[in-house]
Scaffold this motif. Sequence first.
Motif, PDB file in Angstrom:
ATOM      1  N   GLY A 362       0.818  -1.200   0.000  1.00  0.00           N
ATOM      2  CA  GLY A 362       0.000   0.000   0.000  1.00  0.00           C
ATOM      3  C   GLY A 362       0.847   1.243   0.000  1.00  0.00           C
ATOM      4  O   GLY A 362       2.068   1.203   0.180  1.00  0.00           O
ATOM      5  N   ALA A 363       0.211   2.406  -0.215  1.00  0.00           N
ATOM      6  CA  ALA A 363       0.906   3.696  -0.226  1.00  0.00           C
ATOM      7  C   ALA A 363       2.062   3.691  -1.229  1.00  0.00           C
ATOM      8  O   ALA A 363       3.129   4.241  -0.966  1.00  0.00           O
ATOM      9  N   GLY A 364       1.866   3.016  -2.364  1.00  0.00           N
ATOM     10  CA  GLY A 364       2.861   3.005  -3.423  1.00  0.00           C
ATOM     11  C   GLY A 364       4.015   2.053  -3.205  1.00  0.00           C
ATOM     12  O   GLY A 364       4.998   2.107  -3.939  1.00  0.00           O
ATOM     13  N   ALA A 365       3.931   1.180  -2.224  1.00  0.00           N
ATOM     14  CA  ALA A 365       5.052   0.272  -1.934  1.00  0.00           C
ATOM     15  C   ALA A 365       4.565  -1.164  -1.820  1.00  0.00           C
ATOM     16  O   ALA A 365       3.398  -1.434  -1.534  1.00  0.00           O
ATOM     17  N   TRP A 366       5.494  -2.075  -2.057  1.00  0.00           N
ATOM     18  CA  TRP A 366       5.254  -3.507  -1.842  1.00  0.00           C
ATOM     19  C   TRP A 366       6.604  -4.072  -1.418  1.00  0.00           C
ATOM     20  O   TRP A 366       7.406  -4.471  -2.251  1.00  0.00           O
ATOM     21  N   ALA A 367       6.873  -4.065  -0.129  1.00  0.00           N
ATOM     22  CA  ALA A 367       8.221  -4.333   0.368  1.00  0.00           C
ATOM     23  C   ALA A 367       8.165  -5.257   1.577  1.00  0.00           C
ATOM     24  O   ALA A 367       7.110  -5.475   2.171  1.00  0.00           O
ATOM     25  N   ILE A 368       9.333  -5.784   1.942  1.00  0.00           N
ATOM     26  CA  ILE A 368       9.444  -6.678   3.091  1.00  0.00           C
ATOM     27  C   ILE A 368       9.946  -5.901   4.302  1.00  0.00           C
ATOM     28  O   ILE A 368      10.918  -5.145   4.209  1.00  0.00           O
TER      29      ILE A 368
END
Length: 375
Positions: A362-368
């Motif tokens: 979400g919020a422009g991110a897809w991270a670990i």
Amino acid sequence: MTVCRSRWLVLALPLALGCEHSGPFTTEPQQGETPFASGVPTRLTYGRVATESGLANGRQTRPAFSQDGRFLVYSFDDEADFTVEGKPRDHDGDVCLGVLPATGGQRRASICHLRADSTFLRDGIEHGALAADGTLAFVMHSGVVSSGTSTSGALFLAPVDSLAGAREVFRLKLRPPGALGRWDDLLNPTWTDDHRLVALASAIELVVPAPRAPPDTIYTGLEVIRFTFESSGTTWQRLATAGGAEMLAWDGSANRGWVLRQNSVFDALTGEIIYTIRHQPDASAEAITGLATGGGGVFVSERVVRTMAGGTTQVDARIARVITLDSAATVLSSTTFGTDAVSWIRLAVSPDGRRFAFEQVGAGAWAIYTYDMVH
């Protein structure tokens, strides 16, 4: 049954060309980001999606701790598909596999392409499991970019420091003799010892939810399988049926596991329900988004969505340890709103139960991200 946004499925021809390297675990931080910035939780990778400049380096997904807890195995959209400005170069939707120290840093190894002519194929390497002796198991699918789906798939084994030596040990997208259905994929693989691996054998369906919309991958669990790898070949044994299961969490030391199905957690071997998400009347949506086990406990990640006055969306995310059928002790929680709202999905827990890894979407991110209970 669960629906997961995907660049789709991918890979599995005999390995002809390996791509292995050690290097920065992510592209350079963008827009003022600082690697390993202090905070709870801590961001380990910098995948970005749906930004104004386009897709930068895409999803960072499916984290899984190594058998000894020292490393994280995860998949990521091929960074070579994109320029510095985020504009696509090749755009064949490849998915790579990486091995990262559990505390962050440089990748120990990664692999993206298996054929010299991979430009014309959509390759995907996912569902990795790293054994204590350094053996990396992973699933690969492959297909022509224009086909919209994979045409082959297989389970591979390789030494983590020599991924070009990967060898196919089990063919997928077939119905093995005695199986309950066709095995398209193997979810949540977990090593139980040096030559045995447990996984959730699943069928896959690719659907397009709306005209011109990206395809979704639907995974439907069939059975919990234990593979045994010997010099004479690979054999498998059904440990439990798991119709409709979405995820598997297997405790290799205790030889037991749990599956997620329709927002409830079940004992994989007995079928007994051990936890279900508590219904909240003011929620517009709620879901268990991750399932993991470690340190003798069973953990879940959850998302609750509410529509506030004025139409603003509120998303409550948490990680919790299962206590009773309808209660879980919160380990970490977050509340976000509107365009800044994020979810936590695909939970992983270290073998000692002290460190967590999960995807923040979400919020422009897809991270670990990671969270350490020691601190």
